[in-house]
Design a protein around this motif. Structure first.
Motif, mmCIF file in Angstrom:
data_model
loop_
_atom_site.group_PDB
_atom_site.id
_atom_site.type_symbol
_atom_site.label_atom_id
_atom_site.label_comp_id
_atom_site.label_asym_id
_atom_site.label_seq_id
_atom_site.Cartn_x
_atom_site.Cartn_y
_atom_site.Cartn_z
ATOM 1 N N UNK A 180 0.817 -1.219 0.000
ATOM 2 C CA UNK A 180 0.000 0.000 0.000
ATOM 3 C C UNK A 180 0.852 1.270 0.000
ATOM 4 N N UNK A 181 1.925 1.279 0.775
ATOM 5 C CA UNK A 181 2.787 2.463 0.835
ATOM 6 C C UNK A 181 3.390 2.768 -0.530
ATOM 7 N N UNK A 182 3.833 1.729 -1.221
ATOM 8 C CA UNK A 182 4.400 1.908 -2.564
ATOM 9 C C UNK A 182 3.339 2.447 -3.515
ATOM 10 N N UNK A 183 2.118 1.915 -3.428
ATOM 11 C CA UNK A 183 1.039 2.364 -4.311
ATOM 12 C C UNK A 183 0.746 3.845 -4.118
ATOM 13 N N UNK A 184 0.762 4.307 -2.892
ATOM 14 C CA UNK A 184 0.515 5.726 -2.627
ATOM 15 C C UNK A 184 1.589 6.617 -3.263
ATOM 16 N N UNK A 185 2.843 6.229 -3.093
ATOM 17 C CA UNK A 185 3.948 7.008 -3.658
ATOM 18 C C UNK A 185 3.876 7.028 -5.172
ATOM 19 N N UNK A 186 3.655 5.864 -5.775
ATOM 20 C CA UNK A 186 3.606 5.759 -7.234
ATOM 21 C C UNK A 186 2.427 6.547 -7.799
ATOM 22 N N UNK A 187 1.283 6.472 -7.147
ATOM 23 C CA UNK A 187 0.104 7.208 -7.630
ATOM 24 C C UNK A 187 0.364 8.706 -7.670
ATOM 25 N N UNK A 188 0.960 9.243 -6.613
ATOM 26 C CA UNK A 188 1.200 10.684 -6.568
ATOM 27 C C UNK A 188 2.117 11.135 -7.698
ATOM 28 N N UNK A 189 3.110 10.306 -8.031
ATOM 29 C CA UNK A 189 4.013 10.650 -9.129
ATOM 30 C C UNK A 189 3.332 10.472 -10.475
ATOM 31 N N UNK A 190 2.500 9.431 -10.607
ATOM 32 C CA UNK A 190 1.801 9.188 -11.868
ATOM 33 C C UNK A 190 0.819 10.311 -12.182
ATOM 34 N N UNK A 191 0.168 10.860 -11.150
ATOM 35 C CA UNK A 191 -0.748 11.978 -11.357
ATOM 36 C C UNK A 191 -0.033 13.170 -11.991
ATOM 37 N N UNK A 192 1.219 13.398 -11.582
ATOM 38 C CA UNK A 192 1.988 14.509 -12.141
ATOM 39 C C UNK A 192 2.500 14.185 -13.541
ATOM 40 N N UNK A 193 2.989 12.962 -13.714
ATOM 41 C CA UNK A 193 3.600 12.595 -14.997
ATOM 42 C C UNK A 193 2.586 12.572 -16.139
ATOM 43 N N UNK A 194 1.351 12.163 -15.868
ATOM 44 C CA UNK A 194 0.380 12.017 -16.956
ATOM 45 C C UNK A 194 -0.005 13.363 -17.572
ATOM 46 N N UNK A 196 2.296 15.665 -18.283
ATOM 47 C CA UNK A 196 3.473 16.184 -18.980
ATOM 48 C C UNK A 196 3.280 16.167 -20.496
ATOM 49 N N UNK A 197 4.069 16.984 -21.167
ATOM 50 C CA UNK A 197 3.953 17.122 -22.616
ATOM 51 C C UNK A 197 4.273 15.823 -23.347
ATOM 52 N N UNK A 198 5.264 15.075 -22.889
ATOM 53 C CA UNK A 198 5.644 13.863 -23.611
ATOM 54 C C UNK A 198 4.545 12.803 -23.558
ATOM 55 N N UNK A 199 3.683 12.843 -22.547
ATOM 56 C CA UNK A 199 2.551 11.918 -22.494
ATOM 57 C C UNK A 199 1.508 12.331 -23.534
ATOM 58 N N UNK A 200 1.282 13.656 -23.667
ATOM 59 C CA UNK A 200 0.354 14.131 -24.701
ATOM 60 C C UNK A 200 0.843 13.748 -26.090
ATOM 61 N N UNK A 201 2.130 13.840 -26.317
ATOM 62 C CA UNK A 201 2.676 13.455 -27.615
ATOM 63 C C UNK A 201 2.486 11.975 -27.883
ATOM 64 N N UNK A 202 2.653 11.167 -26.842
ATOM 65 C CA UNK A 202 2.455 9.721 -27.002
ATOM 66 C C UNK A 202 1.010 9.413 -27.364
ATOM 67 N N UNK A 203 0.068 10.141 -26.773
ATOM 68 C CA UNK A 203 -1.341 9.932 -27.111
ATOM 69 C C UNK A 203 -1.611 10.339 -28.560
ATOM 70 N N UNK A 204 -0.998 11.433 -28.988
ATOM 71 C CA UNK A 204 -1.230 11.948 -30.339
ATOM 72 C C UNK A 204 -0.784 10.938 -31.393
ATOM 73 N N UNK A 205 0.336 10.276 -31.161
ATOM 74 C CA UNK A 205 0.844 9.316 -32.146
ATOM 75 C C UNK A 205 0.143 7.973 -32.054
#
Length: 310
Positions: A180-194, A196-205
């Motif tokens: 559970x502790x790992x899931x909390x840490x990973x979720x908080x970072x994933x919320x920020x990363x998604x 980012x511009x490079x994620x939008x570019x990945x969706x576009x392609x």
């Protein structure tokens, strides 16, 4: 042109690795933790070379709870077995259980955290409620409840994947109750990363959600996963030791917790046999402290705000 890009990427990767090693190895806590970890890994890797085969009741050569001597550097147990022999062989069992349980924990925590952070909405809500249950409930309490049930279902005879069922069950239970502790840490970072511009570019392609999570988000989470993984190992060692101390370990594969349990049953404390209790207890303390120091050093190394350049 392509060759030049590959060379440039290789140089940047080599420079990044060199910089990481320079900062990590210059961290006092990291040095101490790494030294401690290497020491116990050597014990776990070649116990037969260091102290010979695991002593049993039939092969014991000492007297009842004999104090440390030139023949038995850490004394003997209640049946005359060499405590040093038990401690060195116990390193393999304790570290194997802790490391494999940590792998399960990191896989579960990373999967749940990335899915919750990336998809959001109802997926995030339900996954986080499940995470909250495991987060607020102490992992040891859950493991203490689940382990006897699984042992009864699976039985104590035979072997599973190279482990006796009792060890296999402990590995699975610890891994399933400490993510559970790992899931909390990973979720908080994933919320920020998604966002980012490079994620939008990945969706576009046209990249799929699975591809984005695995190829773009996960690699950027490796530093956080590694730093927290070291802390999870320390917690897994504590849980394994506690379960084995309460008699849920395998007496034929003595871990440090099993040694402590046998010492308590033999009345080592009242008999003044401090070596029987002290040796495995100090090993648990030292290896747990080593992983905590490594985790803190990794966090300081990967976090620019906490980084200290030697």
């Amino acid at each position: 042109m392509t060759e030049s890009i590959v060379q440039y990427t290789s140089r940047n990767r080599a420079r990044a690795i060199k910089g990481f090693l320079s900062i990590f190895l210059g961290h006092g806590g990291g040095q101490l933790g790494l030294l401690c970890l290497v020491f116990f890994l050597v014990l776990a890797a070649v116990p037969n070379t260091l102290v010979g085969p695991l002593e049993t009741v039939a092969t014991a050569t000492g007297d009842f709870l004999a104090p440390p001597s030139s023949q038995h550097l850490l004394g003997t147990d209640e049946v005359g077995r060499d405590v040093l022999n038990l401690v060195v062989h116990g390193a393999r069992i304790s570290l194997t259980i802790a490391l494999l349980a940590t792998v399960i924990s990191l896989i579960l925590g990373t999967t749940v955290g990335i899915a919750a952070g990336y998809f959001g909405g109802g997926v995030d809500v339900w996954l986080m409620r499940l995470t909250d249950f495991f987060f607020v409930m102490p992992s040891f309490v859950l493991a203490l409840v689940i382990t006897p049930v699984l042992l009864e279902v699976m039985g104590r005879g035979g072997e599973i994947l190279g482990f006796r069922p009792s060890l296999f069950v402990i590995i699975v239970v610890i891994g399933m109750t400490s993510w559970a502790f790992v899931a909390r840490i990973v979720r908080s970072q994933a919320l920020s990363l998604k966002e980012r511009t490079f994620i939008d570019r990945a969706r576009v392609v046209g990249s799929s959600n699975l591809s984005i999570m695995v190829r773009h988000i996960l690699p950027n989470l490796v530093p956080q996963i590694a730093a927290n993984g070291a802390l999870v190992v320390a917690g897994a060692i504590y849980v394994e030791t506690s379960l084995s101390f309460l008699g849920l370990g395998d007496p034929l594969q003595p871990s440090w917790g099993t040694s402590l349990s046998l010492a308590q049953r033999a009345g080592a404390a009242s008999a003044g046999a401090w070596w029987y209790l002290g040796a495995p207890g100090l090993c648990v303390l030292a290896v747990s402290l080593g992983f905590v120091l490594i985790g803190n050093a990794l966090d300081d190394t990967f976090n620019p705000r906490r980084r200290v350049i030697p």
